[in-house]
Write a protein that holds these residues in place. Structure first.
Motif, mmCIF file in Angstrom:
data_model
loop_
_atom_site.group_PDB
_atom_site.id
_atom_site.type_symbol
_atom_site.label_atom_id
_atom_site.label_comp_id
_atom_site.label_asym_id
_atom_site.label_seq_id
_atom_site.Cartn_x
_atom_site.Cartn_y
_atom_site.Cartn_z
ATOM 1 N N ASP A 272 14.196 -90.755 -72.495
ATOM 2 C CA ASP A 272 13.861 -91.919 -73.315
ATOM 3 C C ASP A 272 13.532 -91.519 -74.752
ATOM 4 N N GLN A 273 13.994 -90.332 -75.162
ATOM 5 C CA GLN A 273 13.821 -89.884 -76.528
ATOM 6 C C GLN A 273 15.180 -89.640 -77.168
ATOM 7 N N GLY A 274 15.221 -89.683 -78.478
ATOM 8 C CA GLY A 274 16.469 -89.439 -79.169
ATOM 9 C C GLY A 274 16.258 -89.271 -80.653
ATOM 10 N N SER A 275 17.277 -88.766 -81.339
ATOM 11 C CA SER A 275 17.179 -88.586 -82.778
ATOM 12 C C SER A 275 18.564 -88.602 -83.392
ATOM 13 N N VAL A 276 18.597 -88.888 -84.695
ATOM 14 C CA VAL A 276 19.814 -88.836 -85.490
ATOM 15 C C VAL A 276 19.529 -87.922 -86.665
ATOM 16 N N MET A 277 20.332 -86.862 -86.811
ATOM 17 C CA MET A 277 20.143 -85.907 -87.898
ATOM 18 C C MET A 277 21.370 -85.908 -88.790
ATOM 19 N N ASN A 278 21.164 -86.268 -90.044
ATOM 20 C CA ASN A 278 22.228 -86.286 -91.034
ATOM 21 C C ASN A 278 21.808 -85.315 -92.127
ATOM 22 N N THR A 410 18.486 -76.323 -74.494
ATOM 23 C CA THR A 410 18.050 -76.309 -75.895
ATOM 24 C C THR A 410 18.936 -77.163 -76.798
ATOM 25 N N LEU A 411 20.157 -77.447 -76.342
ATOM 26 C CA LEU A 411 21.039 -78.308 -77.142
ATOM 27 C C LEU A 411 20.453 -79.704 -77.326
ATOM 28 N N PHE A 412 19.616 -80.137 -76.382
ATOM 29 C CA PHE A 412 19.107 -81.503 -76.387
ATOM 30 C C PHE A 412 17.655 -81.596 -76.850
ATOM 31 N N ALA A 413 17.188 -80.544 -77.522
ATOM 32 C CA ALA A 413 15.820 -80.568 -78.040
ATOM 33 C C ALA A 413 15.720 -81.589 -79.176
ATOM 34 N N ILE A 414 14.694 -82.423 -79.138
ATOM 35 C CA ILE A 414 14.516 -83.465 -80.140
ATOM 36 C C ILE A 414 13.720 -82.910 -81.322
ATOM 37 N N PRO A 415 14.304 -82.883 -82.526
ATOM 38 C CA PRO A 415 13.563 -82.384 -83.681
ATOM 39 C C PRO A 415 12.528 -83.395 -84.147
ATOM 40 N N ALA A 416 11.511 -82.913 -84.800
ATOM 41 C CA ALA A 416 10.475 -83.802 -85.330
ATOM 42 C C ALA A 416 10.961 -84.398 -86.643
ATOM 43 N N ALA A 417 10.769 -85.699 -86.783
ATOM 44 C CA ALA A 417 11.139 -86.357 -88.032
ATOM 45 C C ALA A 417 10.109 -86.038 -89.098
ATOM 46 N N ALA A 418 10.551 -85.988 -90.350
ATOM 47 C CA ALA A 418 9.643 -85.722 -91.461
ATOM 48 C C ALA A 418 8.639 -86.847 -91.598
#
Length: 420
Positions: A272-278, A410-418
């Motif tokens: 139930d977590q996700g992120s978008v990194m651009n 590790t491919l699916f690790a969710i990074p912390a947003a700034a």
């Protein structure tokens, strides 16, 4: 003249005036292709997609939100200026309404909306969305009220064909209400190219259709699928073509990597977590967004793209291109979904979704093509998503698909947003 014929005649006469359903501060179809920049990353229908963001536009995370979500968000009269019609429309559906209208009439935003040159700071067109200077906009409001009146007082059963701008316009501002004269032939005269009626196969039950579908994609081998890795390219209008790699680790992990001219975009869903990194920009998804994204990824890229559920019913047999297909449909107050299964192979060929709004329905279509065997399961190597606006449509063609490849968590690790 029958009651239904009279009703349709009145509808077409009224819509032929100019059924531009105008609300203010709308982008609809972009007036110029150059305004597709700058780009951001927005979760849209079907999967995460790099998308255009116009000045003043509202970024939404699910184009067709659930009725509960639509009720919780602000409506256009709360977020826009000079709204006179369509009050109560969720803000996230505004651009979809305008895209539908633009497509129906074959026009762009400036057909009804006022422009004031370019903003020297941003290079974008300066729009005065709230202006009522153009008479086409006033006409559009009247036509919008007419369509709403038809929907509210519909005494005729139009079944799968509700009245919309496209009912009469068919891509032109002035629809044709009469057949051109002289006629090549009348309705009772046979023509040399008339198709010979074909006998279609009898429809099957929903249970039978799904049993054949599961067997077609791999049967017992399907349940042994732990991972899928898909490599290929994504193609869309305005030369938005780039390679992408998609990794699924069932049941609830997903990674998409797209290499665009602006840089690498990574989209991750992990439970139930996700992120978008651009690039260096990171936006974390809410749990609701992550769950919606996971559902979309499953119906696009998983081996089994749809499962039988309560409320589904058989819709007979229809053609999809050169193939005959069993139709299974499911209807709710907010949308209708139709699945098309090849009568010969049992494979899923197409899904059409009709999303309802207060004014007009919006169609979406997903086509699955070029099925090939991948380690015991059948997977489509071409997927086409068609939206009401060509900018939102795309085709994915895969050159390599691996099943049960070793994939690191590790491919699916969710990074912390700034921090904001």
């Amino acid at each position: 003249m029958s009651t239904k014929t009279k009703a349709m005649s009145l509808i077409c006469v009224g819509l032929s005036v100019c059924s531009i359903l105008i609300v203010t501060r709308v982008t609809g179809r972009v007036a110029a292709a150059s305004e597709a920049e700058p780009r951001s990353v927005v979760f849209g229908t079907g999967a995460f997609e790099p998308a255009r963001v116009l000045p003043g536009a509202t970024i939404v995370t699910d184009k067709f939100a659930s009725p509960q979500a639509a009720q919780s968000e602000k409506t256009i009269e709360q977020t826009r200026k000079n709204i006179q019609v369509l009050k109560g429309l969720p803000d996230s559906q505004l651009f979809l309404v305008m895209n539908f209208v633009a497509t129906s009439l074959g026009v762009q935003c400036n057909f009804c909306h006022v422009q004031q040159g370019k903003d020297p700071k941003t290079g974008f067109t300066k729009w005065v969305w709230e202006s009522d200077d153009k008479p086409e906009k006033q006409t559009g409001r009247r036509m919008m009220q007419m369509v709403l009146s038809i929907k509210a007082n519909d005494k005729v059963d139009f079944r799968e064909n509700p009245v919309t701008c496209y009912t009469c316009h068919r891509g032109q501002t002035k629809p044709v209400g009469l057949p051109p004269m002289p006629l090549a032939r009348s309705g009772h005269e046979p023509g040399p190219n008339d198709a010979t009626p074909t006998v279609r196969p009898a429809s099957s039950s929903v249970d039978q259709i799904f049993a054949k579908y599961v067997e077609a994609v791999g049967g017992s081998a399907v349940t042994g699928t732990k991972t899928l890795v898909l490599k290929g390219k994504r193609e869309a209008s305005q030369d938005r073509n780039w390679p992408n790699e998609i990794t699924l680790a069932l049941p609830d992990k997903f990674l998409l990597i797209a290499t665009t001219p602006q840089g690498t975009v990574r989209q991750i869903v992990n439970g139930d977590q996700g992120s978008v990194m651009n690039g260096a920009n990171v936006r974390n998804l809410t749990p609701a967004e992550a769950i919606a994204a996971k559902r979309s990824f499953d119906e696009l890229f998983n081996v089994v793209k749809v499962k039988m559920s309560p409320g589904m019913r058989s819709g007979g047999v229809q053609r999809v291109g050169e193939r005959e297909a069993y139709v299974v449909e499911q209807m709710t107050d907010s949308k209708t979904e139709r699945y098309y299964f090849d009568t010969q192979t049992g494979l899923l060929l197409r899904k059409i979704t009709i999303n309802q709004t207060v004014l007009v329905p919006f169609p979406e279509q997903i086509d699955f093509e070029d099925y090939r065997d991948v380690d015991g399961v059948k997977v489509p190597f071409t997927i086409r998503y068609s939206a009401i606006d060509t900018f939102d449509s795309w085709t994915r063609t895969f050159t390599e698909i691996k099943r049960n490849a070793v994939v690191a968590d590790t491919l699916f690790a969710i990074p912390a947003a700034a921090p904001k």
